[in-house]
Design an enzyme around this catalytic site. Structure first.
Site, PDB file in Angstrom:
ATOM      1  N   LYS A 176     -13.947  25.827  27.493  1.00  0.00           N
ATOM      2  CA  LYS A 176     -13.588  26.039  29.128  1.00  0.00           C
ATOM      3  C   LYS A 176     -12.498  24.989  29.491  1.00  0.00           C
ATOM      4  O   LYS A 176     -12.515  23.755  28.935  1.00  0.00           O
ATOM      5  CB  LYS A 176     -14.558  25.834  29.890  1.00  0.00           C
ATOM      6  CG  LYS A 176     -15.799  26.869  29.324  1.00  0.00           C
ATOM      7  CD  LYS A 176     -15.618  28.313  29.631  1.00  0.00           C
ATOM      8  CE  LYS A 176     -16.659  29.237  29.321  1.00  0.00           C
ATOM      9  NZ  LYS A 176     -16.259  30.663  29.456  1.00  0.00           N
ATOM     10  N   HIS A 295     -17.386  39.545  19.650  1.00  0.00           N
ATOM     11  CA  HIS A 295     -17.652  39.541  21.241  1.00  0.00           C
ATOM     12  C   HIS A 295     -17.740  40.878  21.945  1.00  0.00           C
ATOM     13  O   HIS A 295     -16.919  41.490  21.263  1.00  0.00           O
ATOM     14  CB  HIS A 295     -16.320  38.472  22.055  1.00  0.00           C
ATOM     15  CG  HIS A 295     -17.051  37.947  23.332  1.00  0.00           C
ATOM     16  ND1 HIS A 295     -16.925  38.896  24.557  1.00  0.00           N
ATOM     17  CD2 HIS A 295     -17.228  36.718  23.891  1.00  0.00           C
ATOM     18  CE1 HIS A 295     -17.374  38.350  25.651  1.00  0.00           C
ATOM     19  NE2 HIS A 295     -17.397  37.060  25.052  1.00  0.00           N
TER      20      HIS A 295
END
Length: 476
Positions: A176, A295
């Site tokens: 992140k 994902h």
């Protein structure tokens, strides 16, 4: 249903016109064959439409039927190829909601193609006006059809051998912020997390090749970070390089480059990328000895509404058939949707060889996977060190626990955040192996470990009040 019953008799015996679906497609006496593909739909008919007619319409519109009789029905054996609604049951506690069971002959589906299977079963019928809502709850894939699929490139056992990691869940972290970092700073974050004790770091689902960080630069800096962290720790490390791309050709170009620089694992967004692309990539991964992380970006658009869409257990089964070594599966305890019983139901469908019918966990059919390799569930989304005992108890060893904010949000930086998670995990594994109950004693286990780990102590203090307690949308 009310139709204008206009029919014309021809000399051949063909009757033109419109007739109720249930006359052809509702067959309550039918006994499904071992080779049939079975589907369980949750359906709500429009007012005035009997459930038998609605169930027959689902069977018809997802197989051989259309709104009117056609003379070309005489050119084939309709009884051989049609879908059959063979059972309908009311949903307890729900008004005008039913579970409709449909059996499809195996010949309706192209071998080894999840794309074709889903196009047939859910491609058109969900827009049918006679239904207020429709949800595909589960599929029973016959062994004869499973054997036409490769499945996961490697599976859980082979992955552990490649990584030389046994006896505990794997630890990961999503880098992140997910967007905006330069490739060099991105690689720096990867290195700090891996040297701190994580097994993997990960591209976020929407990192592909944007102006601020092109894919080739990201791959090179991430691989440099992997190699440096491996040299320092003596452990095998990896970073999920997302090769999702605008075209299959570009996707494979990125995969080839990842292999060339030595990365052990790549990543794909299987729903936005598509099943054709995913199956192509899974076959490439097996040929080239590269692990494949999957994902599930966009899944909640499809699966979150209880009355309409496709349940994630179906999407998980489809992924195991299409191919992937990891699949995100929710956390039960984190920020994302996931009731424990239902979540563990589809987690078992991802990684076990044989799963019995269990309606309490939402499993409508017994599923035999015919020795197809299992998929490792990935718990990710809003988890931190205080969740570690519950995660270990819920998911067991054959799982990957990914702490994004729960690593990078540590006050002392990425490496201490990674160390805090690794210490918490090792403490929980030791306590479990000593026979302690982590559900009851997990908090004590974490507090005891924090006494000799400053990194863990700081993490415990930071996140001690953070909980995500909302009622689950996905219930039985």
């Amino acid at each position: 249903m009310s139709y204008a019953k206009t029919q014309t008799q021809s000399k051949s015996g063909y009757q033109a016109g419109v007739k109720d679906y249930k006359l052809t497609y509702y067959t309550p006496d039918y006994i499904p064959k071992d080779t049939d593909l079975l589907a369980a739909f949750r359906m709500s008919p429009q007012p005035g439409v009997p459930p038998e007619e609605a169930g027959a319409a689902v069977a018809a519109e997802s197989s051989t039927g259309t709104w009117t009789t056609v003379w070309t029905d005489l050119l084939t054996d309709l009884d051989r190829y049609k879908g059959r609604c063979y059972d309908i049951e009311s949903v307890p506690g729900e008004d005008n909601q039913y579970i409709c069971y449909v059996a499809y002959p195996l010949d309706l589906f192209e071998e080894g193609s999840v794309t074709n299977m889903l196009t047939s079963i859910v491609g058109n019928v969900f827009g049918f006006k006679a239904l207020r809502s429709l949800r595909l709850e589960d599929l029973r894939i016959p062994v004869a059809y499973l054997k036409t699929f490769q499945g996961p490139p490697h599976g859980i056992t082979v992955e552990r051998d490649k990584l030389n990691k046994y006896g505990r869940p794997l630890l990961g972290c999503t880098i992140k912020p997910k967007l905006g970092l330069s490739a060099k700073n991105y690689g720096r974050a990867v290195y700090e997390c891996l040297r701190g004790g994580l097994d993997f770091t990960k591209d976020d689902e929407n990192i592909n090749s944007q102006p601020f960080m092109r894919w080739r630069d990201r791959f090179l800096f991430a691989q440099e970070a992997i190699e440096k962290a491996q040299a320092e720790t003596g452990e095998i490390k990896g970073h999920y390089l997302n090769v999702t791309a605008p075209t299959c050709e570009e996707m494979l170009e990125r995969a080839d480059f990842a292999k060339e620089i030595g990365t052990p694992i790549i990543m794909h967004d299987y729903l936005t990328g598509g099943f054709t692309a995913n199956t192509t990539l899974a076959k490439w991964c097996r040929r080239n000895g590269v692990l494949l992380h999957i994902h599930r970006a966009m899944h909640a658009v499809i699966d979150r509404q209880k009355a309409h869409g496709i349940h994630f257990r179906v999407l998980a089964k489809c992924l195991r058939m299409s191919g992937g070594d990891h699949l995100h599966s929710g956390t039960v305890v984190g920020k994302l949707e996931g009731e424990k019983g239902i979540t563990m139901g589809f987690v078992d469908l991802m990684r076990e060889d044989h799963v019995e019918q269990d309606r309490e966990r939402g499993i409508y059919f017994t599923q035999d996977w015919a020795s197809m390799p299992g998929v490792m569930p990935v718990a990710s989304g809003g988890i931190h060190v205080w969740h570690m005992p519950a995660l270990v108890e819920i998911f067991g060893d054959d799982s990957c626990l990914q702490f994004g904010g729960g690593t990078l949000g540590h006050p002392w930086g990425n490496a201490p955040g990674a160390t805090a998670n690794r210490v918490a995990l090792e403490a929980c594994i030791q306590a479990r192996n000593e026979g302690r109950n982590l559900f009851r004693e997990g908090g004590d286990v974490i507090r005891e470990a924090a006494k000799w780990s400053p990194d863990l102590a700081v993490a415990c203090e930071l996140w001690k009040e953070i909980k995500f307690e909302f009622e689950a949308m996905d219930t039985l």
